[in-house]
Design a protein around this motif. Structure first.
Motif, mmCIF file in Angstrom:
data_model
loop_
_atom_site.group_PDB
_atom_site.id
_atom_site.type_symbol
_atom_site.label_atom_id
_atom_site.label_comp_id
_atom_site.label_asym_id
_atom_site.label_seq_id
_atom_site.Cartn_x
_atom_site.Cartn_y
_atom_site.Cartn_z
ATOM 1 N N SER A 278 0.853 -1.184 0.000
ATOM 2 C CA SER A 278 0.000 0.000 0.000
ATOM 3 C C SER A 278 0.892 1.239 0.000
ATOM 4 N N ASP B 118 -3.945 8.621 6.628
ATOM 5 C CA ASP B 118 -4.361 8.431 5.242
ATOM 6 C C ASP B 118 -5.275 9.572 4.792
ATOM 7 N N GLU C 134 -2.169 -2.088 -15.265
ATOM 8 C CA GLU C 134 -2.936 -3.297 -15.586
ATOM 9 C C GLU C 134 -2.169 -4.196 -16.546
ATOM 10 N N LYS D 10 -6.164 7.074 -6.025
ATOM 11 C CA LYS D 10 -6.575 8.465 -5.819
ATOM 12 C C LYS D 10 -5.402 9.312 -5.352
ATOM 13 N N ASP E 95 -1.168 -4.406 -9.144
ATOM 14 C CA ASP E 95 -2.438 -4.059 -8.517
ATOM 15 C C ASP E 95 -2.256 -2.956 -7.479
ATOM 16 N N ILE E 96 -3.123 -1.955 -7.534
ATOM 17 C CA ILE E 96 -3.192 -0.950 -6.472
ATOM 18 C C ILE E 96 -4.657 -0.758 -6.112
ATOM 19 N N ASP E 97 -4.909 -0.398 -4.863
ATOM 20 C CA ASP E 97 -6.297 -0.221 -4.461
ATOM 21 C C ASP E 97 -6.781 1.186 -4.813
ATOM 22 N N ARG E 98 -8.062 1.423 -4.601
ATOM 23 C CA ARG E 98 -8.675 2.681 -5.002
ATOM 24 C C ARG E 98 -8.079 3.874 -4.261
ATOM 25 N N GLN E 99 -7.729 3.684 -2.996
ATOM 26 C CA GLN E 99 -7.155 4.770 -2.200
ATOM 27 C C GLN E 99 -5.768 5.162 -2.730
ATOM 28 N N ASP E 100 -4.948 4.161 -3.044
ATOM 29 C CA ASP E 100 -3.639 4.445 -3.622
ATOM 30 C C ASP E 100 -3.773 5.146 -4.973
#
Length: 236
Positions: free
Chosen positions: A2, A15, A117, A129, A122-127
């Motif tokens: 993360s 965060d 991609e 943003k 893979d990164i999450d939505r928070q990263d």
């Protein structure tokens, strides 16, 4: 990994505080123009504030071990220089030089995430943003986000988004007996085989569409073919 969690630990910010800062970061740039080399045109420079630059450098320290950069990339790579770029072609008789139109300004968050991609990162939505806000800037409030010429993070991001293109172009060139290198937005192709380079502009456009999601385009005003030290415009 993360990204935002790692940076939160480094700077002792939550965060939520980091995301709040990233939402305003695209407007924290000083903009000015400088003359382009050997041209009457000017280049727009967007220089991030000290605070934004601090976070960009932190992000680079986290991502440089994760984001692939192809061996064909000669700019912004430790241990490589423009001299190495030239050395790769010195034994070949025929050469083609091309470049991209508004290279950094053409790189958007969409292209960056598309490249992630492609490389199965893979990164999450928070990263996503957070990275979007810190790595990209806006010319005006309603302008689209894009990569800036002047940010310390732009070299790594630009080399990364071109990695798939570099890989495909190199594979094609190896089959045809062509040497290929890329120095930022400058593409150089050389060979000992006469006339084979005239097919390259079409091939380049095809791979750009495939690998860069139609975001990066060739500068059609600057395409040069060289033979025995003579230079002329390549008509395509």
């Amino acid at each position: 990994m993360s990204i935002i969690a790692a940076i939160s630990e480094d700077v002792l910010m939550t965060d939520e505080e980091l995301l709040s800062f990233s939402s305003t970061a695209p407007r924290r740039y000083k903009k000015y123009r400088i003359p382009k080399r050997n041209s009457s045109e000017t280049r727009l420079i967007a220089h991030p504030s000290k605070e934004v630059k601090f976070f960009q450098r932190l992000i680079v320290s986290k991502l440089e071990e994760v984001l692939p950069v192809h061996d064909c990339a000669m700019a912004y790579v430790k241990g490589k220089s423009i001299k190495d770029n030239a050395e790769a072609h010195k034994r070949n008789r025929y050469m083609l030089k091309m470049d991209f139109k508004n290279f950094f300004m053409s790189i958007t968050p969409e292209l960056f995430f598309y490249s992630l991609e492609v490389h199965n990162i893979d990164i999450d939505r928070q990263d996503a943003k957070f990275l979007e806000g810190i790595l990209f800037w806006k010319l005006r409030r309603n302008s689209p986000l894009r990569l800036s010429v002047g940010a310390p993070s732009s070299p790594l991001i630009s080399n990364f988004v071109m990695a798939s293109f570099d890989e495909h172009i190199l594979a094609y060139c190896k089959e045809k007996g062509i040497t290929y290198t890329r120095y930022a937005d400058d593409l150089t192709f050389s060979t000992r085989n006469k006339d084979i380079l005239f097919t390259m502009p079409k091939v380049i456009r095809s791979y750009l569409a495939e690998c860069c999601n139609h975001k990066i385009r060739v500068n059609t005003k600057k395409q040069y073919s060289l033979r025995r030290g003579l230079i002329g415009m390549l008509q395509v």
